[in-house]
Design an enzyme around this catalytic site. Structure first.
Site, mmCIF file in Angstrom:
data_model
loop_
_atom_site.group_PDB
_atom_site.id
_atom_site.type_symbol
_atom_site.label_atom_id
_atom_site.label_comp_id
_atom_site.label_asym_id
_atom_site.label_seq_id
_atom_site.Cartn_x
_atom_site.Cartn_y
_atom_site.Cartn_z
ATOM 1 N N SER A 9 27.640 46.320 34.931
ATOM 2 C CA SER A 9 29.076 46.542 34.732
ATOM 3 C C SER A 9 29.847 45.245 34.928
ATOM 4 O O SER A 9 29.872 44.671 36.031
ATOM 5 C CB SER A 9 29.589 47.593 35.716
ATOM 6 O OG SER A 9 31.002 47.654 35.638
ATOM 7 N N HIS A 34 27.724 47.172 30.442
ATOM 8 C CA HIS A 34 28.646 48.302 30.637
ATOM 9 C C HIS A 34 30.076 47.762 30.697
ATOM 10 O O HIS A 34 30.392 46.899 31.508
ATOM 11 C CB HIS A 34 28.263 49.012 31.939
ATOM 12 C CG HIS A 34 29.036 50.251 32.241
ATOM 13 N ND1 HIS A 34 28.746 51.474 31.656
ATOM 14 C CD2 HIS A 34 30.068 50.485 33.079
ATOM 15 C CE1 HIS A 34 29.579 52.396 32.137
ATOM 16 N NE2 HIS A 34 30.397 51.817 32.994
ATOM 17 N N ASP A 36 33.888 48.708 31.156
ATOM 18 C CA ASP A 36 34.800 49.720 31.700
ATOM 19 C C ASP A 36 36.221 49.518 31.191
ATOM 20 O O ASP A 36 36.844 48.494 31.488
ATOM 21 C CB ASP A 36 34.823 49.623 33.233
ATOM 22 C CG ASP A 36 33.591 50.223 33.869
ATOM 23 O OD1 ASP A 36 33.261 51.378 33.554
ATOM 24 O OD2 ASP A 36 32.967 49.527 34.694
ATOM 25 N N MET A 38 39.960 50.699 31.480
ATOM 26 C CA MET A 38 40.878 51.454 32.353
ATOM 27 C C MET A 38 42.311 51.186 31.922
ATOM 28 O O MET A 38 42.653 50.056 31.573
ATOM 29 C CB MET A 38 40.706 51.008 33.804
ATOM 30 C CG MET A 38 39.284 51.118 34.308
ATOM 31 S SD MET A 38 39.189 50.754 36.059
ATOM 32 C CE MET A 38 37.404 50.756 36.309
ATOM 33 N N HIS A 68 32.764 52.574 28.431
ATOM 34 C CA HIS A 68 33.140 53.727 29.257
ATOM 35 C C HIS A 68 34.668 53.789 29.282
ATOM 36 O O HIS A 68 35.312 52.959 29.927
ATOM 37 C CB HIS A 68 32.541 53.512 30.671
ATOM 38 C CG HIS A 68 32.987 54.500 31.687
ATOM 39 N ND1 HIS A 68 32.766 54.321 33.038
ATOM 40 C CD2 HIS A 68 33.653 55.681 31.575
ATOM 41 C CE1 HIS A 68 33.266 55.348 33.713
ATOM 42 N NE2 HIS A 68 33.821 56.174 32.853
ATOM 43 N N MET A 70 38.056 55.033 30.399
ATOM 44 C CA MET A 70 38.803 55.744 31.450
ATOM 45 C C MET A 70 40.266 55.650 31.070
ATOM 46 O O MET A 70 41.043 54.913 31.676
ATOM 47 C CB MET A 70 38.526 55.096 32.814
ATOM 48 C CG MET A 70 37.156 55.428 33.361
ATOM 49 S SD MET A 70 36.615 54.285 34.636
ATOM 50 C CE MET A 70 35.903 52.998 33.619
ATOM 51 N N MET A 140 29.490 60.441 36.988
ATOM 52 C CA MET A 140 30.132 59.518 37.936
ATOM 53 C C MET A 140 29.630 59.843 39.334
ATOM 54 O O MET A 140 29.737 60.986 39.797
ATOM 55 C CB MET A 140 31.654 59.671 37.907
ATOM 56 C CG MET A 140 32.358 59.151 36.673
ATOM 57 S SD MET A 140 31.979 57.444 36.204
ATOM 58 C CE MET A 140 32.484 56.515 37.650
ATOM 59 N N GLY A 145 37.461 54.040 38.852
ATOM 60 C CA GLY A 145 38.618 53.163 39.040
ATOM 61 C C GLY A 145 38.266 51.813 39.633
ATOM 62 O O GLY A 145 38.895 50.814 39.307
ATOM 63 N N PHE A 146 37.248 51.786 40.489
ATOM 64 C CA PHE A 146 36.941 50.537 41.182
ATOM 65 C C PHE A 146 35.438 50.375 41.395
ATOM 66 O O PHE A 146 34.734 51.374 41.551
ATOM 67 C CB PHE A 146 37.629 50.506 42.558
ATOM 68 C CG PHE A 146 39.115 50.666 42.452
ATOM 69 C CD1 PHE A 146 39.933 49.575 42.157
ATOM 70 C CD2 PHE A 146 39.692 51.921 42.589
ATOM 71 C CE1 PHE A 146 41.302 49.732 42.012
ATOM 72 C CE2 PHE A 146 41.076 52.079 42.448
ATOM 73 C CZ PHE A 146 41.878 50.987 42.157
ATOM 74 N N GLY A 148 32.259 48.772 43.771
ATOM 75 C CA GLY A 148 32.008 48.579 45.195
ATOM 76 C C GLY A 148 32.229 49.789 46.093
ATOM 77 O O GLY A 148 32.350 49.641 47.298
ATOM 78 N N ASP A 178 26.853 56.236 37.444
ATOM 79 C CA ASP A 178 27.795 55.112 37.547
ATOM 80 C C ASP A 178 28.555 55.199 38.868
ATOM 81 O O ASP A 178 29.304 56.145 39.100
ATOM 82 C CB ASP A 178 28.776 55.198 36.360
ATOM 83 C CG ASP A 178 29.716 54.006 36.270
ATOM 84 O OD1 ASP A 178 29.585 53.069 37.083
ATOM 85 O OD2 ASP A 178 30.582 54.029 35.366
ATOM 86 N N GLY A 180 28.240 53.021 42.943
ATOM 87 C CA GLY A 180 27.496 52.982 44.203
ATOM 88 C C GLY A 180 25.989 52.946 44.033
ATOM 89 O O GLY A 180 25.253 53.283 44.962
ATOM 90 N N GLY A 200 27.199 47.466 39.166
ATOM 91 C CA GLY A 200 28.262 46.465 39.202
ATOM 92 C C GLY A 200 28.011 45.497 40.335
ATOM 93 O O GLY A 200 27.404 44.436 40.152
ATOM 94 N N SER A 201 28.446 45.888 41.545
ATOM 95 C CA SER A 201 28.279 44.979 42.699
ATOM 96 C C SER A 201 26.820 44.629 42.977
ATOM 97 O O SER A 201 26.538 43.516 43.411
ATOM 98 C CB SER A 201 28.884 45.571 43.971
ATOM 99 O OG SER A 201 29.533 46.766 43.727
HETATM 100 C C1 DX5 Z 1 33.957 52.532 38.304
HETATM 101 C C2 DX5 Z 1 33.283 51.981 37.089
HETATM 102 C C3 DX5 Z 1 31.944 51.429 37.361
HETATM 103 C C4 DX5 Z 1 31.902 50.276 38.359
HETATM 104 C C5 DX5 Z 1 30.670 50.474 39.181
HETATM 105 O O1 DX5 Z 1 35.016 53.321 37.933
HETATM 106 O O2 DX5 Z 1 33.145 52.990 36.098
HETATM 107 O O3 DX5 Z 1 31.257 51.091 36.168
HETATM 108 O O4 DX5 Z 1 31.889 49.014 37.784
HETATM 109 O O5 DX5 Z 1 30.651 49.532 40.191
HETATM 110 P P1 DX5 Z 1 29.611 49.568 41.400
HETATM 111 O O6 DX5 Z 1 28.232 49.510 40.801
HETATM 112 O O7 DX5 Z 1 29.963 48.366 42.204
HETATM 113 O O8 DX5 Z 1 29.839 50.858 42.153
HETATM 114 ZN ZN ZN Z 2 31.821 52.670 34.320
#
Ligand code: DX5
Ligand code: ZN
Length: 222
Positions: A9, A34, A36, A38, A68, A70, A140, A145-146, A148, A178, A180, A200-201
Site C-alpha cells: 500500500s 495497492h 488507496d 480517499m 481501493h 474509499m 477490511m 482511513g489510515f 498503521g 487490508d 494491520g 502498508g507499514s
Molecule cells: C487503510 C488502507 C490500507 C492501509 C493499510 O484504510 O485501506 O490500505 O494502507 O495500512 P497498514 O498495512 O499499515 O495497516
Molecule cells: Zn486499502
C-alpha cells in the site's frame, strides 16, 4: 486455492519519492501495488486521484495496480476515470454505492477485476447474490482511513465466513485483507482463508523491502 500474493500500500510509501519507492517495491518482489483513494467524505482522510494513477501506469506498464476506492458516492464517472487511468483491479464499499451489481458489471466491462470491500461492521451476506461479478472480496481488518492501525480480530471471523460462503457457492474469488497485516498477524489471516495481503507499514514503511517481504512470508508459515 489461489497463490498467496502481497499488495504493497503506497499510503506508507515515501510520497515525495514515490516512483523510486514503487520501483524498489517491485524489485523486492511485491506482487501488487495497492492504491488507496480517499475523498475526505467516506473516510476522514484524503489521498490520490486518477492523475497520479495514470503516471504510475505509464512508469510501470506491467504492474498490477489495485485501486481501493474509499469515496462516496461511487459514480460511473469515477469508475471510468480509474479504469482509463490504468487500474488493474477496482474495489469499492457497498455503503457508498446505490447500484452495486451494476457497478461491479461496469468495472468488469471496462476490463478490470472487480471487488467489493467490507468494513469491519459490514455483514457479508450480500456477496451471495453477487458472486458472478466478483473477482475478489476485500475484507477490511481495520476501519478504513489510515495506515498503521491494529488488526481487529473479529474481522478474521468474517474472512472465514466469506471463505465458507464462497465454497458453498462453488466459486473461488480472491480474498484480500487490508489493515494491520504484519509478520505477526499474516498467519492468522491466511488460516482464516485470505490469499491476498495488503501491507502498508509492514512493507513500504520498512527500509529494506526485500527483508520485509521475507519476514511476511515467514509469518505465513508460523
Ligand atoms: C487503510 C488502507 C490500507 C492501509 C493499510 O484504510 O485501506 O490500505 O494502507 O495500512 P497498514 O498495512 O499499515 O495497516
Ligand atoms: Zn486499502
Amino acid at each position: 486455492m489461489a497463490v498467496t500474493q502481497f499488495a504493497g500500500s503506497i499510503l506508507s510509501a515515501d510520497l515525495l519519492n514515490l516512483q523510486a519507492d514503487v520501483a524498489d517495491a517491485l524489485k523486492a518482489g511485491i506482487d501488487i501495488i495497492h492504491f488507496d483513494v480517499m475523498d475526505y467524505h467516506f473516510v476522514p482522510n484524503l489521498t490520490f486521484g486518477p492523475g497520479l494513477l495514470k503516471q504510475m501506469r505509464k512508469a510501470f506498464p506491467e504492474a498490477v495496480l489495485d485501486v481501493h476506492l474509499m469515496v462516496t458516492p461511487v459514480s460511473e464517472n469515477i469508475i471510468r476515470d480509474y479504469a482509463a487511468a490504468g487500474a488493474s483491479w477496482i474495489s469499492f464499499h457497498p455503503e457508498a454505492c446505490t447500484h452495486i451489481d451494476r457497478t461491479l458489471g461496469l468495472i468488469k466491462d471496462l476490463g478490470c477485476r472487480a471487488g467489493l470491500v467490507l468494513n469491519p461492521g459490514t455483514a457479508p451476506q450480500m456477496l451471495r447474490y453477487l458472486w458472478d461479478k466478483l473477482d475478489f472480496v476485500l475484507v477490511m481488518t481495520v476501519n478504513p482511513g489510515f495506515g498503521g492501525q491494529k488488526l481487529i480480530p473479529s474481522a478474521l471471523q468474517k474472512v472465514s465466513d466469506v471463505r465458507r460462503m464462497a465454497a458453498e457457492a462453488n466459486v473461488k474469488p480472491l480474498i484480500e485483507v487490508d489493515g494491520g497485516v504484519d509478520p505477526k498477524t499474516v498467519g492468522a489471516c491466511a488460516q482464516a482463508g485470505a490469499n491476498v495481503f495488503v501491507v502498508g507499514s509492514a512493507f513500504f514503511g520498512q527500509q529494506d523491502r526485500a527483508q520485509a517481504l521475507a519476514y511476511l512470508r515467514q509469518g505465513l508459515q508460523a
